[in-house]
Motif scaffolding. Structure first.
Motif, short mmCIF file in Angstrom:
data_model
loop_
_atom_site.label_atom_id
_atom_site.label_comp_id
_atom_site.label_asym_id
_atom_site.label_seq_id
_atom_site.Cartn_x
_atom_site.Cartn_y
_atom_site.Cartn_z
N SER A 126 0.89 -1.10 -0.06
CA SER A 126 -0.04 -0.03 0.03
C SER A 126 0.89 1.25 -0.12
CB SER A 126 -0.86 0.10 1.17
OG SER A 126 -0.11 0.02 2.42
N GLN A 127 2.31 1.24 0.31
CA GLN A 127 3.05 2.47 0.39
C GLN A 127 3.67 2.78 -0.84
OE1 GLN A 127 3.10 3.85 3.64
NE2 GLN A 127 1.39 2.75 3.66
N VAL A 128 3.64 1.62 -1.86
CA VAL A 128 4.38 1.87 -2.98
C VAL A 128 3.39 1.91 -4.24
CG1 VAL A 128 6.48 1.06 -2.01
CG2 VAL A 128 5.10 -0.67 -3.38
N ALA A 129 2.17 1.28 -3.98
CA ALA A 129 1.53 1.19 -5.20
C ALA A 129 0.84 2.33 -5.46
CB ALA A 129 0.40 0.07 -4.88
N PHE A 130 0.53 2.42 -7.08
CA PHE A 130 0.05 3.95 -7.32
C PHE A 130 -1.67 3.76 -7.09
CE2 PHE A 130 3.61 3.53 -10.11
CZ PHE A 130 4.16 4.77 -9.94
N ASP A 131 -2.10 2.68 -7.04
CA ASP A 131 -3.63 2.47 -6.70
C ASP A 131 -3.85 2.03 -5.36
OD1 ASP A 131 -4.52 2.89 -9.65
OD2 ASP A 131 -4.22 0.71 -10.16
N PRO A 132 -4.90 2.44 -4.98
CA PRO A 132 -5.24 2.38 -3.44
C PRO A 132 -5.12 0.67 -3.16
CG PRO A 132 -6.75 3.84 -3.80
CD PRO A 132 -6.24 3.34 -5.35
N VAL A 133 -4.46 0.45 -2.24
CA VAL A 133 -4.20 -1.22 -1.66
C VAL A 133 -4.89 -1.23 -0.17
CG1 VAL A 133 -2.89 -3.13 -1.15
CG2 VAL A 133 -2.45 -1.54 -3.23
N GLN A 134 -5.67 -2.31 -0.19
CA GLN A 134 -6.47 -2.39 1.12
C GLN A 134 -5.43 -3.31 1.99
OE1 GLN A 134 -10.17 -4.31 1.35
NE2 GLN A 134 -10.16 -4.54 3.65
N VAL A 135 -5.09 -2.65 3.39
CA VAL A 135 -4.16 -3.45 4.16
C VAL A 135 -4.88 -4.53 4.97
CG1 VAL A 135 -2.81 -3.20 6.24
CG2 VAL A 135 -2.88 -1.53 4.66
N GLN A 136 -4.86 -5.76 4.74
CA GLN A 136 -5.36 -6.98 4.97
C GLN A 136 -4.60 -8.20 5.40
OE1 GLN A 136 -8.55 -8.22 2.30
NE2 GLN A 136 -6.86 -7.47 0.50
N SER A 137 -5.26 -9.33 5.67
CA SER A 137 -4.45 -10.43 6.18
C SER A 137 -5.53 -11.61 6.13
CB SER A 137 -3.94 -10.38 7.44
OG SER A 137 -2.86 -11.61 7.44
N LEU A 138 -5.17 -12.72 6.51
CA LEU A 138 -5.97 -14.12 6.28
C LEU A 138 -7.46 -14.01 6.89
CD1 LEU A 138 -3.44 -16.65 6.83
CD2 LEU A 138 -3.66 -15.41 4.88
N THR A 139 -8.21 -14.29 5.81
CA THR A 139 -9.82 -14.43 6.32
C THR A 139 -10.29 -15.16 5.15
OG1 THR A 139 -11.80 -13.56 7.10
CG2 THR A 139 -10.59 -12.31 5.26
N PHE A 140 -11.29 -16.14 5.36
CA PHE A 140 -11.75 -16.87 4.48
C PHE A 140 -13.30 -16.72 3.80
CE2 PHE A 140 -8.29 -19.36 5.94
CZ PHE A 140 -7.58 -19.69 4.82
N THR A 141 -14.15 -15.83 4.62
CA THR A 141 -15.29 -15.44 4.09
C THR A 141 -15.53 -14.81 2.91
OG1 THR A 141 -16.09 -15.66 6.53
CG2 THR A 141 -17.81 -14.75 5.04
N GLY A 142 -14.98 -13.47 3.17
CA GLY A 142 -15.20 -12.70 1.77
C GLY A 142 -14.10 -13.40 0.65
N PRO A 143 -12.89 -13.77 0.98
CA PRO A 143 -11.96 -14.28 -0.23
C PRO A 143 -12.67 -15.45 -0.82
CG PRO A 143 -10.56 -13.76 1.61
CD PRO A 143 -12.21 -13.55 2.03
N SER A 144 -13.63 -16.29 -0.24
CA SER A 144 -14.21 -17.38 -0.77
C SER A 144 -15.31 -16.77 -1.77
CB SER A 144 -14.90 -18.41 0.23
OG SER A 144 -13.86 -18.78 1.01
N ALA A 145 -15.91 -15.71 -1.47
CA ALA A 145 -16.90 -15.15 -2.16
C ALA A 145 -16.51 -14.62 -3.50
CB ALA A 145 -17.90 -14.35 -1.39
N ASN A 146 -15.38 -13.80 -3.15
CA ASN A 146 -14.45 -12.97 -4.22
C ASN A 146 -13.88 -14.07 -5.23
OD1 ASN A 146 -15.31 -10.59 -3.27
ND2 ASN A 146 -13.49 -10.40 -1.84
#
Length: 257
Positions: A126-146
């Motif tokens: 998130s500190q070097v990307a030009f586009d906004p990057v969400q700071v996150q870590s492991l979870t399986f509910t949202g990622p499974s749906a996505n």
């Protein structure tokens, strides 16, 4: 959290466990995992989203921001490290007392370190990307749906979630292959199938409502002392304990490890 805890016992595992078991050839987990992902997507953007929003609006924290437990207790940021070390020492004591093998300790700790690495890497990006990057870590509910929608939609956007679920699946498959644990398994009875399907649906909706699964809230959210994560984790524990006591113990059925 209560809904997720109930569903976790009915489905014989949380979302992460279903993903790992599916990689070993467990068809029960494949079916439950798909239902979990579909209901999760429905709760995020589909027919169940208005119901989720209505329930979530019943109790909102001040300013709509998550409560920081360290700040509420008047502790500095370093206090989180101290609390974590105390919990780690307690965990090692309990592991020694219950004769947990060194191998399980190492790989169990690896899950916790993976959460820390997720926070560090997404923050660095998130500190070097030009586009906004969400700071996150492991979870399986949202990622499974996505991840489900990634394979159904076009064009699809590569992001952290899309790498997490296939990555865990491939890692579990490799471990099962090396360990000789690959085997096809199905439902033992119609009753078990109904329980698993109902449990998966409860986990999909409950996980989205709680803002994370047992990993997302219990490990990832708890690691940054988010108040709602600790509350969700405690509620998952209550729901799981109550369901185990009411449904499994009277019948003498085997309980999940």
């Amino acid at each position: 959290g209560l809904l997720f805890g109930i569903g976790m016992v009915l489905a014989r595992g949380c979302a992460g466990r279903l993903l790992v078991l599916a990689a070993t050839g467990n068809l029960r987990s494949v079916v439950s995992g798909l239902i979990f992902a579909v209901v999760g997507q429905m709760s995020l953007h589909g027919w169940l989203a208005p119901l989720r929003d209505r329930i979530a609006a019943l109790w909102v924290t001040a300013g709509g921001r998550n409560s920081d437990l360290l700040r509420e207790m008047g502790l500095p940021r370093e206090g989180g490290l101290g609390i974590g070390l105390v919990i780690a020492v307690l965990a090692l004591y309990l592991a020694r007392r219950n004769r947990i093998s060194f191998r399980k300790l190492v790989f169990g700790a690896g899950v916790g370190f993976a959460v820390a690495v997720g926070w560090v890497l997404t923050f660095g990006l998130s500190q070097v990307a030009f586009d906004p990057v969400q700071v996150q870590s492991l979870t399986f509910t949202g990622p499974s749906a996505n991840t489900l929608m990634f394979f159904l939609e076009r064009p699809a956007l590569l992001q952290f979630d899309i790498g997490l679920v296939p990555g865990v699946f491939l890692g579990a498959f490799a471990a099962a292959w090396i360990g000789g644990d690959l085997r096809l398994q199905g439902f033992e009875s119609e009753v078990n199938m109904r329980k698993a399907m109902i449990g998966a649906a409860l986990m999909g909706f409950g996980g989205m409502l709680a803002g994370g699964c047992s990993i997302g809230a219990g490990v990832t959210g708890a690691s940054i002392f988010a108040g709602t994560a600790w509350l969700a984790l405690f509620s998952m524990w209550l729901g799981a304990m109550a369901t185990d006591y009411l449904l499994d113990r009277p019948t003498g059925a085997a309980r999940p490890v």
